[in-house]
Design a protein around this motif. Sequence first.
Motif, PDB file in Angstrom:
ATOM      1  N   ASP A   1       0.803  -1.227   0.000  1.00 54.75           N
ATOM      2  CA  ASP A   1       0.000   0.000   0.000  1.00 54.75           C
ATOM      3  C   ASP A   1       0.834   1.276   0.000  1.00 54.75           C
ATOM      4  O   ASP A   1       0.354   2.313   0.438  1.00 54.75           O
ATOM      5  CB  ASP A   1      -0.910   0.010   1.232  1.00 54.75           C
ATOM      6  N   CYS A   2       2.064   1.239  -0.481  1.00 54.28           N
ATOM      7  CA  CYS A   2       2.885   2.446  -0.392  1.00 54.28           C
ATOM      8  C   CYS A   2       3.489   2.819  -1.747  1.00 54.28           C
ATOM      9  O   CYS A   2       4.706   2.983  -1.876  1.00 54.28           O
ATOM     10  CB  CYS A   2       3.985   2.265   0.650  1.00 54.28           C
ATOM     11  N   TRP A   3       2.629   2.922  -2.754  1.00 52.51           N
ATOM     12  CA  TRP A   3       3.080   3.431  -4.044  1.00 52.51           C
ATOM     13  C   TRP A   3       3.256   4.948  -3.991  1.00 52.51           C
ATOM     14  O   TRP A   3       4.097   5.501  -4.681  1.00 52.51           O
ATOM     15  CB  TRP A   3       2.081   3.053  -5.132  1.00 52.51           C
ATOM     16  N   MET A   4       2.438   5.608  -3.192  1.00 50.65           N
ATOM     17  CA  MET A   4       2.557   7.041  -2.969  1.00 50.65           C
ATOM     18  C   MET A   4       2.569   7.292  -1.465  1.00 50.65           C
ATOM     19  O   MET A   4       1.784   6.699  -0.722  1.00 50.65           O
ATOM     20  CB  MET A   4       1.379   7.795  -3.599  1.00 50.65           C
ATOM     21  N   VAL A   5       3.466   8.151  -0.994  1.00 52.91           N
ATOM     22  CA  VAL A   5       3.572   8.467   0.423  1.00 52.91           C
ATOM     23  C   VAL A   5       3.641   9.983   0.570  1.00 52.91           C
ATOM     24  O   VAL A   5       4.196  10.674  -0.292  1.00 52.91           O
ATOM     25  CB  VAL A   5       4.812   7.797   1.052  1.00 52.91           C
TER      26      VAL A   5
ATOM     27  N   ARG B   1      -0.618   5.475  -0.290  1.00 50.81           N
ATOM     28  CA  ARG B   1      -1.612   5.019  -1.253  1.00 50.81           C
ATOM     29  C   ARG B   1      -1.029   3.886  -2.078  1.00 50.81           C
ATOM     30  O   ARG B   1       0.080   3.968  -2.579  1.00 50.81           O
ATOM     31  CB  ARG B   1      -2.032   6.157  -2.190  1.00 50.81           C
ATOM     32  N   GLY B   2      -1.804   2.812  -2.178  1.00 47.97           N
ATOM     33  CA  GLY B   2      -1.420   1.694  -3.017  1.00 47.97           C
ATOM     34  C   GLY B   2      -2.313   1.585  -4.223  1.00 47.97           C
ATOM     35  O   GLY B   2      -3.060   2.508  -4.565  1.00 47.97           O
ATOM     36  N   LEU B   3      -2.244   0.436  -4.879  1.00 47.61           N
ATOM     37  CA  LEU B   3      -3.092   0.209  -6.049  1.00 47.61           C
ATOM     38  C   LEU B   3      -4.492  -0.259  -5.670  1.00 47.61           C
ATOM     39  O   LEU B   3      -5.392  -0.233  -6.514  1.00 47.61           O
ATOM     40  CB  LEU B   3      -2.443  -0.841  -6.969  1.00 47.61           C
ATOM     41  N   TRP B   4      -4.680  -0.667  -4.406  1.00 46.77           N
ATOM     42  CA  TRP B   4      -5.957  -1.250  -4.012  1.00 46.77           C
ATOM     43  C   TRP B   4      -6.563  -0.573  -2.789  1.00 46.77           C
ATOM     44  O   TRP B   4      -7.756  -0.679  -2.567  1.00 46.77           O
ATOM     45  CB  TRP B   4      -5.787  -2.744  -3.722  1.00 46.77           C
TER      46      TRP B   4
ATOM     47  N   GLY C   1       4.932  -0.014 -15.888  1.00 49.57           N
ATOM     48  CA  GLY C   1       3.942   0.417 -14.914  1.00 49.57           C
ATOM     49  C   GLY C   1       4.545   1.171 -13.744  1.00 49.57           C
ATOM     50  O   GLY C   1       4.038   2.231 -13.355  1.00 49.57           O
ATOM     51  N   SER C   2       5.638   0.669 -13.186  1.00 49.41           N
ATOM     52  CA  SER C   2       6.221   1.306 -12.004  1.00 49.41           C
ATOM     53  C   SER C   2       6.872   2.647 -12.337  1.00 49.41           C
ATOM     54  O   SER C   2       6.685   3.638 -11.612  1.00 49.41           O
ATOM     55  CB  SER C   2       7.238   0.370 -11.356  1.00 49.41           C
ATOM     56  N   VAL C   3       7.627   2.707 -13.432  1.00 44.40           N
ATOM     57  CA  VAL C   3       8.279   3.968 -13.796  1.00 44.40           C
ATOM     58  C   VAL C   3       7.249   5.011 -14.217  1.00 44.40           C
ATOM     59  O   VAL C   3       7.346   6.194 -13.845  1.00 44.40           O
ATOM     60  CB  VAL C   3       9.316   3.730 -14.911  1.00 44.40           C
TER      61      VAL C   3
ATOM     62  N   TRP D   1       8.045   3.108  -1.308  1.00 48.48           N
ATOM     63  CA  TRP D   1       8.888   1.918  -1.444  1.00 48.48           C
ATOM     64  C   TRP D   1       8.231   0.823  -2.273  1.00 48.48           C
ATOM     65  O   TRP D   1       8.931  -0.016  -2.854  1.00 48.48           O
ATOM     66  CB  TRP D   1       9.251   1.385  -0.060  1.00 48.48           C
ATOM     67  N   SER D   2       6.920   0.789  -2.362  1.00 44.07           N
ATOM     68  CA  SER D   2       6.273  -0.211  -3.223  1.00 44.07           C
ATOM     69  C   SER D   2       6.620   0.018  -4.689  1.00 44.07           C
ATOM     70  O   SER D   2       6.831  -0.932  -5.449  1.00 44.07           O
ATOM     71  CB  SER D   2       4.756  -0.168  -3.036  1.00 44.07           C
ATOM     72  N   CYS D   3       6.691   1.275  -5.064  1.00 40.83           N
ATOM     73  CA  CYS D   3       7.080   1.610  -6.431  1.00 40.83           C
ATOM     74  C   CYS D   3       8.535   1.213  -6.690  1.00 40.83           C
ATOM     75  O   CYS D   3       8.877   0.713  -7.768  1.00 40.83           O
ATOM     76  CB  CYS D   3       6.863   3.101  -6.670  1.00 40.83           C
ATOM     77  N   TRP D   4       9.390   1.438  -5.693  1.00 38.48           N
ATOM     78  CA  TRP D   4      10.784   1.027  -5.824  1.00 38.48           C
ATOM     79  C   TRP D   4      10.905  -0.494  -5.950  1.00 38.48           C
ATOM     80  O   TRP D   4      11.751  -1.002  -6.699  1.00 38.48           O
ATOM     81  CB  TRP D   4      11.601   1.509  -4.626  1.00 38.48           C
ATOM     82  N   LEU D   5      10.083  -1.234  -5.216  1.00 31.82           N
ATOM     83  CA  LEU D   5      10.088  -2.689  -5.336  1.00 31.82           C
ATOM     84  C   LEU D   5       9.712  -3.131  -6.746  1.00 31.82           C
ATOM     85  O   LEU D   5      10.285  -4.080  -7.286  1.00 31.82           O
ATOM     86  CB  LEU D   5       9.122  -3.311  -4.327  1.00 31.82           C
TER      87      LEU D   5
END
Length: 239
Positions: free
Chosen positions: A29-33, A46-49, A136-138, A166-170
């Motif tokens: 849940d941490c695509w955006m912080v 914020r995550g994707l779900w 998708g991540s970039v 960090w989810s985006c970095w993963l």
Amino acid sequence: AGMRFFLQYVGCFFAFFSTGFLIASTWTDCWMVNADDSLEVSTKCRGLWWECVTNVFDGIQTCDEYDSIFAEHPVKLVLTRAMMITADILAGFGFLFLVLGLDCVKFLPDEPLIKLRICLVSGVTLLIAGLPGITGSVWYAVDVYVERSSLVFHNVFLGIQYKFGWSCWLGMAGSLGCFLSGALLTCCMYLFRETSSGRLHSAYSFRKGYSSAGTIVTNVHLPSSQTATAKMYAVDTRV
């Protein structure tokens, strides 16, 4: 053979962790912080779900799921979901194929060329899996950065501003790992496939030539006067 085993295990190592990183990035849940930690008493991700809020003092976390997948969502969210799920499925299949192609796994032990082809298929699958993952991540990260930069440029402050987490970095790390593993299994293993094919062909030719020579030598040294029993034993020996 030792170098081939080493490449297989290195590729399996990267494929395992890359697949895990992609799956973890998709379902965390941490695509955006929130980027303004000094002004906030809670951390918002914020995550994707779903979206989660964590209190910085007591650590209590509260999460709110988004609406149904059939509801209207931003294009960024929908496309990122689709690309990451596709990358997860392809990376999972690529890793399973690679496990079957390892020489230490007792699957088709008498067919080394088939196991090499399985490794090649796994490498191609992992390379394909890296494409939607990195896209998708970039793209998600760039979109978050552009949105934040535009607000800062126009001196607009909406209370909460986000940066990619960090989810985006993963997701990026998992995609790059898929590319690396796929490159090892396709480029390097292809060279070993050519070498192995040549060795098998040479060994087959040697055995064929040795068998023919043995037959000729046997025929040359046969005495001219043989009984029927000696001829029968000679035929059995040649067979």
